[in-house]
Design a protein around this motif. Structure first.
Motif, mmCIF file in Angstrom:
data_model
loop_
_atom_site.group_PDB
_atom_site.id
_atom_site.type_symbol
_atom_site.label_atom_id
_atom_site.label_comp_id
_atom_site.label_asym_id
_atom_site.label_seq_id
_atom_site.Cartn_x
_atom_site.Cartn_y
_atom_site.Cartn_z
ATOM 1 N N THR A 81 -5.571 15.029 5.033
ATOM 2 C CA THR A 81 -5.535 14.005 3.990
ATOM 3 C C THR A 81 -6.812 13.172 3.986
ATOM 4 O O THR A 81 -7.397 12.897 2.940
ATOM 5 N N TYR A 82 -7.215 12.784 5.187
ATOM 6 C CA TYR A 82 -8.407 11.956 5.352
ATOM 7 C C TYR A 82 -9.617 12.657 4.728
ATOM 8 O O TYR A 82 -10.394 12.048 4.012
ATOM 9 N N PRO A 88 0.811 -1.225 0.000
ATOM 10 C CA PRO A 88 0.000 0.000 0.000
ATOM 11 C C PRO A 88 0.841 1.270 0.000
ATOM 12 O O PRO A 88 0.436 2.284 -0.597
ATOM 13 N N ALA A 124 -9.560 12.718 0.916
ATOM 14 C CA ALA A 124 -9.810 11.436 0.271
ATOM 15 C C ALA A 124 -11.197 10.894 0.572
ATOM 16 O O ALA A 124 -11.799 10.244 -0.278
ATOM 17 N N PHE A 125 -11.713 11.137 1.774
ATOM 18 C CA PHE A 125 -12.968 10.474 2.153
ATOM 19 C C PHE A 125 -14.032 11.445 2.636
ATOM 20 O O PHE A 125 -15.058 11.040 3.152
ATOM 21 N N LEU A 175 -0.443 6.217 -6.810
ATOM 22 C CA LEU A 175 -1.686 7.001 -6.877
ATOM 23 C C LEU A 175 -1.404 8.501 -6.864
ATOM 24 O O LEU A 175 -2.150 9.282 -7.446
ATOM 25 N N ILE A 215 -2.623 14.540 8.736
ATOM 26 C CA ILE A 215 -3.296 13.274 8.471
ATOM 27 C C ILE A 215 -4.819 13.461 8.411
ATOM 28 O O ILE A 215 -5.504 12.867 7.577
ATOM 29 N N SER A 230 -0.169 12.282 1.442
ATOM 30 C CA SER A 230 0.293 11.123 2.215
ATOM 31 C C SER A 230 1.776 10.892 2.001
ATOM 32 O O SER A 230 2.512 10.587 2.946
ATOM 33 N N ILE A 272 -8.586 11.573 -4.558
ATOM 34 C CA ILE A 272 -7.735 10.466 -4.135
ATOM 35 C C ILE A 272 -6.275 10.713 -4.493
ATOM 36 O O ILE A 272 -5.380 10.550 -3.667
ATOM 37 N N LEU A 289 -1.175 5.676 7.307
ATOM 38 C CA LEU A 289 -0.733 6.716 6.376
ATOM 39 C C LEU A 289 -1.055 6.310 4.942
ATOM 40 O O LEU A 289 -1.231 7.142 4.069
ATOM 41 N N ALA A 290 -1.134 5.006 4.691
ATOM 42 C CA ALA A 290 -1.436 4.519 3.340
ATOM 43 C C ALA A 290 -2.928 4.279 3.184
ATOM 44 O O ALA A 290 -3.352 3.506 2.330
ATOM 45 N N VAL A 291 -3.732 4.982 3.986
ATOM 46 C CA VAL A 291 -5.169 4.685 4.034
ATOM 47 C C VAL A 291 -5.834 4.763 2.653
ATOM 48 O O VAL A 291 -6.699 3.949 2.333
ATOM 49 N N VAL A 292 -5.394 5.720 1.848
ATOM 50 C CA VAL A 292 -6.032 5.880 0.544
ATOM 51 C C VAL A 292 -5.817 4.630 -0.304
ATOM 52 O O VAL A 292 -6.755 4.073 -0.893
ATOM 53 N N ALA A 293 -4.564 4.167 -0.319
ATOM 54 C CA ALA A 293 -4.248 2.976 -1.105
ATOM 55 C C ALA A 293 -4.930 1.745 -0.524
ATOM 56 O O ALA A 293 -5.434 0.900 -1.261
ATOM 57 N N LEU A 294 -4.978 1.655 0.814
ATOM 58 C CA LEU A 294 -5.622 0.499 1.443
ATOM 59 C C LEU A 294 -7.098 0.437 1.073
ATOM 60 O O LEU A 294 -7.655 -0.629 0.821
ATOM 61 N N ALA A 300 -4.817 13.540 -2.381
ATOM 62 C CA ALA A 300 -4.646 13.084 -0.996
ATOM 63 C C ALA A 300 -3.433 12.167 -0.885
ATOM 64 O O ALA A 300 -2.693 12.208 0.103
ATOM 65 N N SER A 301 -3.223 11.333 -1.919
ATOM 66 C CA SER A 301 -2.061 10.444 -1.898
ATOM 67 C C SER A 301 -0.762 11.238 -1.906
ATOM 68 O O SER A 301 0.209 10.858 -1.249
ATOM 69 N N ARG A 349 -12.882 8.636 -12.062
ATOM 70 C CA ARG A 349 -12.748 7.232 -11.688
ATOM 71 C C ARG A 349 -12.701 6.298 -12.887
ATOM 72 O O ARG A 349 -12.167 5.204 -12.819
ATOM 73 N N TYR A 355 -6.685 10.585 -9.913
ATOM 74 C CA TYR A 355 -7.808 9.744 -9.526
ATOM 75 C C TYR A 355 -8.669 10.417 -8.460
ATOM 76 O O TYR A 355 -8.172 11.012 -7.512
ATOM 77 N N MET A 383 1.807 1.723 -3.466
ATOM 78 C CA MET A 383 0.608 2.087 -4.219
ATOM 79 C C MET A 383 0.259 3.562 -3.973
ATOM 80 O O MET A 383 -0.238 4.242 -4.876
ATOM 81 N N THR A 384 0.522 4.047 -2.756
ATOM 82 C CA THR A 384 0.268 5.457 -2.471
ATOM 83 C C THR A 384 1.126 6.342 -3.372
ATOM 84 O O THR A 384 0.644 7.338 -3.922
#
Lengths: 535, 318
Positions: A491-492, A97, A495-496, A104, A488, A510, A503, B156-161, A506-507, A114, A109, A100-101
């Motif tokens: 960022t949250y 992950p 993204a959400f 991303l 943090i 991160s 996304i 910290l990798a919440v988006v990817a998770l 936010a990445s 999407r 994205y 992947m961050t």
């Protein structure tokens, strides 16, 4: 030691099994069962993975099986037998992950981006499409190989004129699998697929639902799209040309090419008119990072939040250390009665689960009925202004953190050799001088690594912010960055949060958090000299 | 196996065992007579004053919650530190409102915590054993890499998770978002979270013990399960408690992964209720908080002297 001379083997082993003990029945059973279960699970998920062409997941599943078999079915690589399970989890759920961050963070994205480009193209074609005179009409059933609510979906179509049956996805149209059942001109059952009911189709087709805008491309400018519980083939005046990556409107001759605005692209003509407001997900390189530092609003938000994050962490650690140290010094007197009782009670704030304490404190600050307003007889909205909310957050975190510091400092104080203090007294040092010159430096050396660790923890202390203030207060003009937001929680929300999800952006934040955390880690490494002590 | 050779497993916890958390102070001068009168106040008494003030500070929020949980009137405006009326209404309401299935959330939390903590302690101890007892290529590098990765909280990798698990959910729905199993697997990412701590204690178990057992014919697995693990049991308990506390307090990932009522944990469930209506749900929340805290607080008090050693060795509570 007497038992070292013992020569007969322990009763429970049939014979010495030095190289791994797989010959004994219990470990063998555990191994066979464990490997069997893992392999069975992999077998179980293989058909859906193949059906959905998830080759990456498939590779990971079978790779894990192969790795486990190689490690546990042989007698070699003994350390690996103890390391593999944890390392697997760590690699798949933390390391991957993280990578992947990074990936991303180089994309745009998010909400509105999407869909991949090909899908956006066929949707643009479909949205301009109209039903021609000889358009094919189909009966429609929808199936999925995944879950009803998330797909992926397949349209099962039967041509009402010819009776030919097809399976259509957003990749294109294919003949119906031969093992499918067609009854009364409708596809009723396809092995491996869950068929959706009419109610489900209705629900999922509503605006914003996963089936809204679902189209099956059938040619360069023709698509099949749902009309109620039927489907119809539409032809579009728009033709997409792969070579030039452009749309041509066959009625007017206008040509539309992708133009980037901000972090997303749109098909736009020479005059700047957009063909469609639909964009797509794509790689945008380092633009997200550029945006953080060049976009005036964002960089102001980012720097402000960063500064507060540091201040919050420093204040939380500093104040709770100070209070913890004062209490430790005060209560660490051997002549005091009830020390045990004091410690037990002071441990309470540390023992109560943090999320509960935070929620309790958040209600203390309530304007109408909070404890503070009650005790003070005031009617202040403590979390309404940035300054007060920040003080409230730090005060709460002080309560949460001082018992830990108290325990740690007590331990460190008791480790200070009494000879040193005595020597200082003999040299004529007063109580306070003795503390300042002898005790305090020794305590500080002992707890410094813990202070850095605590700083790193608070730097990313999401709960403390989210559960107390949710990052607020927010100014009316900017709902993305609040007065008590730390990186943090910011960022949250990006993204959400409830506004458009970003996304990719936010990445990128991160990733910056990763780097900052890494710097803290480096400082911690230096402080603890752990690198030198590895043995 | 002779038990007389049991090594001092408490060696790394020497700080806590020396700490007069309980028992008589250790460094008291036998000739020291406790002072009286004015001198007592000057030297000892003021310490009690500070101590009592600290206790009041630590206890006020706790008493407030206790009081609110027993106060039958639901809204907070009527809550004071000393309850004026007493009832179990709120405790009953925890188990009667199907929209807030407190018992379900409680069980969910226990289930998640039990599985994750067991796995974390078990896998960490296994890895710690490998790092402590075997010499192999990449050992030092592995230890340092582990330390480095540990510095980065998983969230910290919440988006990817989130992306990862929504993709996984499309293929294996049982592991997707909004499933307890998926959330448990997610938290398994911390499987090696306690390696360094546990390795420290393994290192303090004399190697002669292993060697003796190996001469007796024991394999590496027997040495691990039958000799080393039993010796460090108290340490594993504390490690487990610290892991337990951080699992039940996990809010960030849970708030994203567990959105449906039936799968929530206490942290997200209680937050949803409190956030929904802060004035009228406080009684419910207070009762919920009391019941959720009691077992944890009891464990902390029970394991107090070990905990001091555990936290000073580097674990930070969440």
């Amino acid at each position: 030691m007497s038992h070292t001379t013992q020569t007969h083997p322990p009763a429970r082993t049939a014979r010495p099994a030095r190289g791994g003990g797989t010959t004994r029945p219990l470990p063998l059973l555990v191994k066979v069962l464990g490997l069997g279960i893992v392999a069975a699970l992999a077998v179980l998920v293989t058909p859906p993975l193949i059906a959905q062409q998830r080759w990456g997941f498939l590779g990971v599943f079978w790779g894990v099986v192969a790795l486990l078999a190689a490690v546990y079915a042989t007698k070699r690589a003994v350390p690996a037998k103890y390391l593999v399970p944890g390392v697997l989890f760590l690699s798949l759920l933390v390391v991957y992950p993280i990578l992947m961050t990074f990936q991303l963070s180089t994309t745009n994205y998010g909400d509105g981006t999407r869909t991949p480009k090909e899908v956006t193209i066929s949707r643009i074609i479909a949205s301009a499409a109209f039903q021609g005179d000889n358009a094919r009409r189909f009966t429609l059933e929808v199936g999925t190989t995944g879950t009803v609510d998330t797909g992926p979906y397949t349209f099962f179509l039967v041509d009402q004129a010819s009776g030919d049956a097809y399976a259509g996805t957003e990749d294109g149209l294919e003949p119906l699998p031969t093992d499918a059942t067609v009854t009364d001109g409708r596809v009723t059952d396809v092995p491996g697929y869950t068929m959706l009911t009419k109610q489900q189709i209705n629900r999922l087709s509503q605006s914003g639902g996963p089936l809204a805008g679902f189209t099956v491309p059938t040619g360069e400018s023709s698509v099949i799209t749902a009309q109620g519980f039927q489907a119809v083939e539409l032809t579009s005046p728009l033709v997409y040309d792969q070579a030039t990556d452009s749309f041509t409107d066959t009625r007017t001759g206008d040509v539309y090419t992708p133009q980037r605005v901000g972090d997303r692209s749109y098909f736009t003509d020479a005059n700047g008119a957009r063909l469609s407001s639909q964009s797509w997900g794509e790689s945008i390189g380092l633009d997200n990072y550029k945006r953080i530092f060049t976009d005036a609003t964002i960089s102001k938000n980012f720097l402000g939040i960063f500064a507060w994050t540091v201040l919050f962490a420093v204040a939380s650690v500093g104040l709770s250390f100070l209070l913890g140290l004062v209490l430790a010094v005060t209560l660490n007197d051997a002549r005091m009665r009830g020390q045990k009782l004091y410690r037990s009670i002071l441990l309470l704030p540390y023992a109560i689960p943090g999320f509960i304490s935070l929620m309790v404190w958040s209600s203390f600050y309530n304007t109408d009925f909070g404890l503070f307003n009650e005790l003070l007889g005031t009617h202040v909205n403590w979390l309404g202004s940035t300054a007060l909310a920040r003080i409230a957050v730090i005060l709460t975190n002080l309560w949460m953190g001082f018992p830990y510091m108290f325990l740690v400092c007590t331990g460190a104080l008791q480790a200070v050799p009494s000879e040193l203090k005595e020597a200082a007294s003999i040299d004529g040092a007063s109580g306070f001088t003795q503390f300042r010159k002898v005790t305090f430096p020794l305590v500080l050396v002992a707890v410094a690594p813990l202070l850095v660790a605590s700083f790193a923890f608070n730097f990313n202390n999401f709960n403390a912010i989210q559960l107390l203030t949710e990052g607020g207060p927010f100014s009316a003009s900017d709902p993305t960055a609040g007065g008590t937001d730390i990186l943090i929680s910011f960022t949250y929300r990006l993204a959400f949060g409830t506004s458009a999800q970003q996304i990719g952006f936010a990445s990128a934040i991160s990733v910056i958090l990763f780097i900052l955390t890494g710097v803290l880690a480096a400082i911690q490494f230096r402080g603890t000299r752990v690198l030198e002590d590895v043995n | 196996m002779s038990t007389s050779a049991r090594p001092s497993v408490a060696a790394p916890t020497s700080t806590p065992t020396r700490a007069p958390v309980g028992g008589p102070p250790l460094r008291r001068d036998p000739n020291d007579v406790r002072p009286h009168g004015a001198r007592w106040w000057r030297e000892i008494g003021w310490r009690h004053v500070v101590g009592v003030v600290a206790i009041v500070y630590a206890l006020v929020p706790v008493l407030y919650v206790l009081s609110a949980s027993f106060n039958p009137i639901g809204s907070v405006s009527s809550t004071s530190l000393i309850p004026t009326d007493f009832s179990f209404t709120h405790y009953e309401s925890l188990f009667t409102n199907p929209n807030r299935p407190y018992a379900r959330w409680y069980l969910n939390t226990i289930l998640v915590a039990a599985v994750v903590v067991t796995a974390q302690v078990f896998f960490s101890a296994m890895a710690a054993y490998a790092f402590s007892r075997f010499r192999f290529r990449g050992r030092r590098g592995g230890l340092l890499t582990l330390l480095l990765i540990q510095m980065f909280p998983q969230f910290l990798a919440v988006v990817a998770l989130f992306q990862l698990f929504s993709e996984v959910g499309k293929v294996v729905p049982a592991l997707g978002l909004d499933t307890l199993l998926g959330y448990i697997v997610l938290l398994m990412g911390g499987s090696l979270g306690q390696v360094w701590l546990i390795k420290g204690f393994f290192d303090s178990v004399p190697k002669e013990l292993d060697e003796a057992a190996k001469i007796d014919g024991a394999g590496h697995a027997q040495v691990y399960f039958q000799i080393i693990l039993p010796l460090v049991r108290p340490i594993l308990a504390v490690t487990g408690l610290l892991a337990f506390v951080s699992v039940i307090g996990e809010f960030l990932l849970a708030s994203i992964f567990l959105r449906q009522t039936a799968v929530k944990t206490l942290a997200v469930g209680m937050y949803t209720v409190l956030d929904g209506d802060r004035s009228n749900n406080l009684g419910w929340f207070a009762a919920a908080a009391v019941l959720a805290s009691i077992p944890v607080v009891a464990l902390f008090q029970y394991l107090q002297k070990y905990i001091v050693g555990g936290i000073t060795a580097g674990a930070v509570k969440g």
